[in-house]
Enzyme design. Structure first.
Site, PDB file in Angstrom:
ATOM      1  N   ASP A 132     -20.771   0.013 -33.311  1.00 44.55           N
ATOM      2  CA  ASP A 132     -19.633  -0.360 -32.454  1.00 44.55           C
ATOM      3  C   ASP A 132     -19.478   0.662 -31.321  1.00 44.55           C
ATOM      4  O   ASP A 132     -18.407   1.234 -31.111  1.00 44.55           O
ATOM      5  CB  ASP A 132     -18.347  -0.441 -33.287  1.00 44.55           C
ATOM      6  CG  ASP A 132     -17.262  -1.258 -32.579  1.00 44.55           C
ATOM      7  OD1 ASP A 132     -17.581  -1.954 -31.597  1.00 44.55           O
ATOM      8  OD2 ASP A 132     -16.095  -1.187 -33.006  1.00 44.55           O
ATOM      9  N   MET A 136      -8.480  -2.999 -37.418  1.00 41.80           N
ATOM     10  CA  MET A 136      -8.890  -2.649 -38.764  1.00 41.80           C
ATOM     11  C   MET A 136      -8.104  -1.485 -39.345  1.00 41.80           C
ATOM     12  O   MET A 136      -8.082  -1.307 -40.553  1.00 41.80           O
ATOM     13  CB  MET A 136     -10.385  -2.297 -38.770  1.00 41.80           C
ATOM     14  CG  MET A 136     -11.286  -3.474 -38.453  1.00 41.80           C
ATOM     15  SD  MET A 136     -13.036  -3.011 -38.494  1.00 41.80           S
ATOM     16  CE  MET A 136     -13.132  -1.940 -37.081  1.00 41.80           C
ATOM     17  N   ALA A 137      -7.486  -0.676 -38.478  1.00 43.83           N
ATOM     18  CA  ALA A 137      -6.827   0.522 -38.979  1.00 43.83           C
ATOM     19  C   ALA A 137      -5.738   0.963 -38.016  1.00 43.83           C
ATOM     20  O   ALA A 137      -5.694   0.545 -36.853  1.00 43.83           O
ATOM     21  CB  ALA A 137      -7.840   1.647 -39.167  1.00 43.83           C
ATOM     22  N   THR A 138      -4.861   1.810 -38.539  1.00 37.55           N
ATOM     23  CA  THR A 138      -3.841   2.467 -37.725  1.00 37.55           C
ATOM     24  C   THR A 138      -4.080   3.968 -37.822  1.00 37.55           C
ATOM     25  O   THR A 138      -4.390   4.491 -38.888  1.00 37.55           O
ATOM     26  CB  THR A 138      -2.428   2.136 -38.238  1.00 37.55           C
ATOM     27  OG1 THR A 138      -2.246   0.718 -38.195  1.00 37.55           O
ATOM     28  CG2 THR A 138      -1.372   2.814 -37.372  1.00 37.55           C
ATOM     29  N   VAL A 139      -3.952   4.633 -36.690  1.00 37.14           N
ATOM     30  CA  VAL A 139      -4.213   6.074 -36.649  1.00 37.14           C
ATOM     31  C   VAL A 139      -2.896   6.820 -36.471  1.00 37.14           C
ATOM     32  O   VAL A 139      -2.073   6.465 -35.624  1.00 37.14           O
ATOM     33  CB  VAL A 139      -5.196   6.425 -35.515  1.00 37.14           C
ATOM     34  CG1 VAL A 139      -5.486   7.920 -35.503  1.00 37.14           C
ATOM     35  CG2 VAL A 139      -6.487   5.642 -35.677  1.00 37.14           C
ATOM     36  N   LYS A 150      -6.692   8.124 -40.250  1.00 35.36           N
ATOM     37  CA  LYS A 150      -6.973   6.703 -40.021  1.00 35.36           C
ATOM     38  C   LYS A 150      -6.699   5.961 -41.316  1.00 35.36           C
ATOM     39  O   LYS A 150      -7.391   6.170 -42.321  1.00 35.36           O
ATOM     40  CB  LYS A 150      -8.420   6.508 -39.572  1.00 35.36           C
ATOM     41  CG  LYS A 150      -8.783   5.040 -39.361  1.00 35.36           C
ATOM     42  CD  LYS A 150     -10.080   4.894 -38.584  1.00 35.36           C
ATOM     43  CE  LYS A 150      -9.881   5.285 -37.160  1.00 35.36           C
ATOM     44  NZ  LYS A 150     -10.782   4.606 -36.218  1.00 35.36           N
ATOM     45  N   ILE A 185      -0.169   7.103 -33.700  1.00 34.84           N
ATOM     46  CA  ILE A 185      -0.807   7.252 -32.395  1.00 34.84           C
ATOM     47  C   ILE A 185      -1.255   5.903 -31.848  1.00 34.84           C
ATOM     48  O   ILE A 185      -1.046   5.598 -30.682  1.00 34.84           O
ATOM     49  CB  ILE A 185      -2.017   8.201 -32.497  1.00 34.84           C
ATOM     50  CG1 ILE A 185      -1.578   9.573 -33.026  1.00 34.84           C
ATOM     51  CG2 ILE A 185      -2.696   8.366 -31.153  1.00 34.84           C
ATOM     52  CD1 ILE A 185      -2.732  10.538 -33.263  1.00 34.84           C
ATOM     53  N   ALA A 186      -1.892   5.076 -32.704  1.00 33.04           N
ATOM     54  CA  ALA A 186      -2.392   3.791 -32.220  1.00 33.04           C
ATOM     55  C   ALA A 186      -2.634   2.870 -33.396  1.00 33.04           C
ATOM     56  O   ALA A 186      -2.804   3.300 -34.540  1.00 33.04           O
ATOM     57  CB  ALA A 186      -3.680   3.988 -31.430  1.00 33.04           C
TER      58      ALA A 186
END
Length: 640
Positions: A141, A29-32, A47, A24-25
């Site tokens: 955040d 820091m992470a990929t979803v 995530k 998705i994105a």
């Protein structure tokens, strides 16, 4: 190139449970990913932490601990965390998948939002943050990228605890800023520390952006923006968009105070202020932004693009919104190697002093906010307004259904409007609920009574006609509510009109009982006997007809079957009685309840007819008379 198909994790089954369907994105820091939980057959958002973080044992330990804390946070405005785990080199978090769009998408599509809409988004955000703060958690955040607007109108906050987990990595042990520069509080910039008031600061910046369409600070580099967070005061949104209401200015100014001690104590405290502001803002017909989604399902998470440990050289708008891990040593108090021109410094000092003196001079015209006086005793409110420095004027009172008489209904100008000290403040007292007297319409005709009731500010609900010997036919007997009673303006009034004498139904009644009863009702009675096959001495006709309305003292004529001297001969002839026929004694039920009388007679085998003269339910007359004999199945008529 299709990045989804090129991603090596797409199609992989993680931990024997999560089959990754698509990416998705991707953030810093992470990929979803969109994934299917094959065990529970449900779609989730997965995530996956970047490898540089997953290889750090300290991060993994902190990440697992934070995931457990977030999973225990059950709130309708928080994206639920279902599970966390590791699969060889993959560290992941399984979360609720929320179709919809981010608040950043909405800002990008629509630009700034009306104040009321902005609060309708901020209120659930603050509710989510408040729940986290009560549980001892800090988000660290807060930004539009981490706020989801679902397709069905809900607001959800994501990424609780992720920034805190990053603090445990080897990359951050020398001291860093973790967060998003555009929303970072001064204490985060200076020390890297954050508490619940840091989230409040970021929420204030986000509200500023919602109502103005831009962040309060921009710059060529992240550090120039961070510098302004430390050294500048966030301006009121109305300085950018003049139509922003003062209530929003107050919320933003309080939330973004440079000192944490000057901000609301936590998100719940800011939530209370936001709800109060929303209540006082005028309503609009524009639907909330999050209910007008385009229909496309976009990312249910933040999508930062800067990688840990890096900072862009330029500051386009998108970069200012990415979660940043930035060494604190790069935040300058002043530029290294700078050699000041002392003449210019002296000139600047003179200018600052001049501006300060000018501000001091003009500040002598002190402006004071109008206090909240609604609902207070008028005398108390007058004293409070005078103490605040206003000249008080009392306007004529007005009726109100909610505010009691003698209390302040409203002020002009209203609460929190700032006026120059000594200005006139008008107090409008309440006269309490408006009540009117039910007029006296007794003795009037129906049309006259209707007119009088309408003039009193009331409505006629129902007109009923009642038999009444004492009031002329067609004239009002009484009203409900009664004459002189105080009722709410516009209330309904029932009118009862005299029907005069109403001819009762005496058909079939014995002659003497019928004549006596009609006389007691005010009729002049004439009896006319005729030959007839009916039971002797019973009424076979009456004039006027039953239920006719007549004036008091009217003539009534009853026609009865001739009274035979040998009633038994008539009875035997009428019933063709035989010597062997059995007869049943008819009991006297006069004076009994009509239902009890009916049951008693039917229990003896008689048929029963009931005719109404009154509504009291008591048997007044019967035919045949009590203690007479009749064959089984004969009909007994009761008048109540």
């Amino acid at each position: 190139m299709d990045t989804t198909t090129a991603d090596p994790l797409v199609g992989r089954l993680l931990d024997g449970r999560y089959r990754i369907e698509s990416r998705i994105a991707r953030g810093g820091m992470a990929t979803v990913y969109l994934a299917l939980d094959v065990r529970l057959d449900r779609t989730v958002a997965l995530k996956v932490m970047h490898r540089s973080l997953a290889e750090d044992p300290a991060f993994v330990r902190r990440f697992i601990g934070e995931a457990k804390s977030v999973a225990s946070l059950s709130h309708p405005n928080v994206v639920h965390v279902f599970d966390q785990g590791t699969d060889t080199d993959v560290v992941y978090l399984s979360m609720e998948y929320v179709p919809g769009k981010t608040l950043r998408d909405t800002l990008r599509d629509r630009g700034r939002l009306p104040a009321r809409e902005a609060l309708e988004i901020m209120i659930p955000v603050l509710a989510a943050l408040g729940a986290a703060h009560q549980a001892g958690m800090v988000h660290r955040d807060v930004k539009p990228e981490n706020v989801l607007l679902t397709d069905d109108g809900r607001v959800k906050v994501v990424d609780f605890g992720l920034a805190r987990a990053i603090e445990a990595t080897n990359q951050t042990r020398t001291g860093v800023m973790i967060g998003t520069i555009g929303y970072m509080s001064p204490e985060q910039v200076m020390t890297g520390g954050a508490d619940v008031r840091s989230d409040v600061y970021a929420a204030g910046i986000m509200l500023f952006e919602l109502v103005t369409g831009q962040q309060p600070y921009d710059g060529e580099t992240p550090m120039s923006v961070a510098y302004r967070h430390v050294h500048d005061t966030v301006p009121p949104p109305s300085s950018v968009v003049p139509e922003v209401p003062p209530l929003i200015d107050t919320l933003v100014t309080h939330a973004t105070a440079r000192s944490p001690d000057d901000r609301p104590a936590d998100a719940t405290a800011m939530l209370v202020a936001a709800v109060d502001a929303h209540r006082m803002l005028p309503r609009t017909t524009t639907p909330p932004a999050h209910t007008r989604t385009s229909g496309a399902h976009s990312m249910p998470y933040s999508a930062p693009s800067s990688r840990p440990g890096t900072a862009p050289l330029q500051m386009p708008q998108a970069a200012a919104n990415h979660t940043l891990i930035q060494p604190r040593e790069e935040v300058p108090a002043r530029r290294a190697g700078f050699r000041p021109n002392w003449f210019l410094v002296a000139l600047a000092v003179v200018m600052v002093v001049a501006v300060a003196l000018t501000g001091w001079y003009f500040s002598q015209a002190t402006y004071v906010p109008v206090p909240d006086l609604v609902g207070k005793d008028l005398a108390v409110a007058q004293k409070a307004a005078t103490t605040s420095g206003f000249k008080v004027k009392t306007a004529p009172g007005e009726n109100d259904e909610k505010i009691a008489e003698g209390l302040v209904l409203r002020t002009d100008p209203g609460r929190n409007v700032e006026l120059e000290r000594g200005a006139v403040l008008t107090l409008v007292p309440s006269l309490g609920p408006k009540r009117v007297l039910v007029p006296n319409v007794e003795g009037m005709t129906e049309p006259e009574a209707r007119t009088a009731v309408a003039k009193a500010g009331l409505d006629v609900n129902r007109v009923s006609r009642l038999a009444n010997q004492g009031v002329e036919r067609g004239k009002v007997i009484r009203t409900s509510p009664e004459v002189g009673e105080k009722v709410k303006e516009g209330s309904k009034v029932n009118i009862y009109v005299s029907a005069g004498l109403v001819m009762p139904d005496v058909g079939g009644m014995p002659k003497d009982e019928a004549a006596n009863y009609l006389q007691t009702q005010g009729f002049q009675v004439q009896v006319n006997e005729v030959d007839d096959d009916a039971e002797p001495c019973t009424v076979i006709a009456q004039t006027p007809k039953a239920k006719s309305e007549v004036d008091q003292g009217a003539q009534a004529m009853i026609t009865v079957a001739r009274c035979q001297t040998d009633f038994w001969d008539w009875f035997k002839g009428d019933n063709e009685a035989r010597d062997d026929q059995e007869f049943q004694l008819v009991p006297s039920v006069v004076g009994k309840n009509v239902n009890d009388a009916r049951n008693e007679l039917q229990g003896l085998g008689f048929k029963v007819q009931v005719r109404k003269l009154t509504k009291d339910g008591v048997v007044r007359f019967q035919r045949p008379a009590g203690n007479s004999e009749r064959p089984p199945g004969a009909t007994v008529v009761l008048w109540q």
